[in-house]
Design a protein around this motif. Sequence first.
Motif, PDB file in Angstrom:
ATOM      1  N   LEU A  98       0.855  -1.182   0.000  1.00 41.25           N
ATOM      2  CA  LEU A  98       0.000   0.000   0.000  1.00 41.25           C
ATOM      3  C   LEU A  98       0.892   1.233   0.000  1.00 41.25           C
ATOM      4  CD1 LEU A  98      -3.082   0.240   0.005  1.00 41.25           C
ATOM      5  CD2 LEU A  98      -2.970   0.732   2.433  1.00 41.25           C
ATOM      6  N   ARG A  99       1.609   1.413  -1.081  1.00 42.19           N
ATOM      7  CA  ARG A  99       2.573   2.500  -1.164  1.00 42.19           C
ATOM      8  C   ARG A  99       1.853   3.834  -1.274  1.00 42.19           C
ATOM      9  NH1 ARG A  99       4.364   0.269  -7.075  1.00 42.19           N
ATOM     10  NH2 ARG A  99       2.558   1.005  -8.255  1.00 42.19           N
ATOM     11  N   PRO A 101       0.815   7.365  -2.710  1.00 42.62           N
ATOM     12  CA  PRO A 101       0.879   7.896  -4.080  1.00 42.62           C
ATOM     13  C   PRO A 101       1.864   9.040  -4.166  1.00 42.62           C
ATOM     14  CG  PRO A 101      -1.093   8.689  -2.974  1.00 42.62           C
ATOM     15  CD  PRO A 101      -0.455   7.699  -2.045  1.00 42.62           C
ATOM     16  N   TYR A 128      -5.861   1.386  -1.938  1.00 35.16           N
ATOM     17  CA  TYR A 128      -5.938   2.551  -2.821  1.00 35.16           C
ATOM     18  C   TYR A 128      -4.689   2.596  -3.677  1.00 35.16           C
ATOM     19  CZ  TYR A 128      -3.151   4.493   1.014  1.00 35.16           C
ATOM     20  OH  TYR A 128      -2.202   4.673   1.997  1.00 35.16           O
ATOM     21  N   GLU A 129      -4.816   3.220  -4.832  1.00 37.30           N
ATOM     22  CA  GLU A 129      -3.684   3.382  -5.743  1.00 37.30           C
ATOM     23  C   GLU A 129      -4.055   4.416  -6.789  1.00 37.30           C
ATOM     24  OE1 GLU A 129      -0.706   3.598  -6.252  1.00 37.30           O
ATOM     25  OE2 GLU A 129       0.016   1.536  -6.508  1.00 37.30           O
ATOM     26  N   LEU A 159      -4.973  -5.034  -5.981  1.00 37.40           N
ATOM     27  CA  LEU A 159      -3.976  -3.999  -6.281  1.00 37.40           C
ATOM     28  C   LEU A 159      -3.005  -4.460  -7.369  1.00 37.40           C
ATOM     29  CD1 LEU A 159      -2.947  -2.316  -2.906  1.00 37.40           C
ATOM     30  CD2 LEU A 159      -4.216  -1.340  -4.810  1.00 37.40           C
ATOM     31  N   ARG A 163      -2.589  -2.418 -11.012  1.00 35.88           N
ATOM     32  CA  ARG A 163      -1.346  -1.780 -11.436  1.00 35.88           C
ATOM     33  C   ARG A 163      -0.938  -2.205 -12.838  1.00 35.88           C
ATOM     34  NH1 ARG A 163       1.244  -2.712  -5.422  1.00 35.88           N
ATOM     35  NH2 ARG A 163       0.411  -0.775  -4.502  1.00 35.88           N
TER      36      ARG A 163
END
Length: 364
Positions: A98-99, A101, A128-129, A159, A163
């Motif tokens: 969960l990096r 943004p 989230y992304e 996720l 991506r």
Amino acid sequence: MIRTSRISRAVRRPAHLPGASRFRGVAPYGLPVGWGVLAVAWKFGCPLARQPEMPVRILTSAVFLAVGAGLLLVARRRLRRELAGVRAVAEATQQVLLRPPPARLDGLALAAGQLSASRGATVGGDLYEAVATPYGVRVVIGDVRGHGLAALGAVVAVLGSFREAAHDEAELGGVLRRLERALQRHLRERARDEHPAAGGGAPAHPVAEEFVTLLLLEVRPDGRLAVLNCGHPEPYRLGDRVERLAVGEPLPPLGVLPLPAALVPDTGARLLPGETLVLYTDGAEEARDRRGRFFALEAALARGGERAPAALVRQVHEALLRHTGGRLADDVALLALRNDRVRVPAQPAEPGLRRPRPAPSTHC
């Protein structure tokens, strides 16, 4: 020469020898245990220690108390080191899974954050992304049923698929179908693991009860929004006022029913320059205080005013923790994006060149 030096260094390191790590684990206990052995030997082997006088008893108790305190301090220090290592691994996992943004993405200012309901956890059941693609900035926010470590498998599946699909699929509906297929594969694998033949116990969150609410969003270069909503709370738009953004008829959550044959995004809304869009999970609106009152998310966003997305997310999180006293019943994810693209005003047309007047005729 380089190979020989590497081998010699490996031989000199005791960590590469069998049992070296085990020796390092028990080495800090050597001094307290040695003092303990000496104290026991003195107690039972020395005639002076067996005398009933009070000073001798006090001295014996002090020796054993010091030994016990030493053992506790060593154990506490070792546990603190192990806890610090576990936290470091958890933080690294969060950065990958969960990096956060980027602060700016194709003319948009972004910020996001999550509060986990599981004590000591940094990730949970929210996701989230945001990525920049040739089709616009694409954003996803979702909420897996349940929270904590049990929901991480679905988070990873959705996720990871987003991506890739966000860059590969030209249509937003194609992205959503890829997410549905990834979740279905995850649920099939979970079902095999939960089968009685696998020998496992009853899961806390059975696969039959697992689904994901999800909001898939695309911000096009002109600020037009394309939205597909799978049972997720509608976002808020912050401009001259705070308003809940209507994004069309919601689809069923992923994992509950198959998606319909036609997936047509809602494109009726626009994010003008200077306006902010706030996406969130339902844990923000369902958070309660000790009296059972729900958290007023819209009022908290209104108090944010024209703050930057990072400050807005931080302010809402702080208000949430104050409202609940730090005891969250569900994970809370928040993502804010502001349109910082400059609106170029229409330029007036360049005036045409005047034609020279013809010279007066000199002929009669």
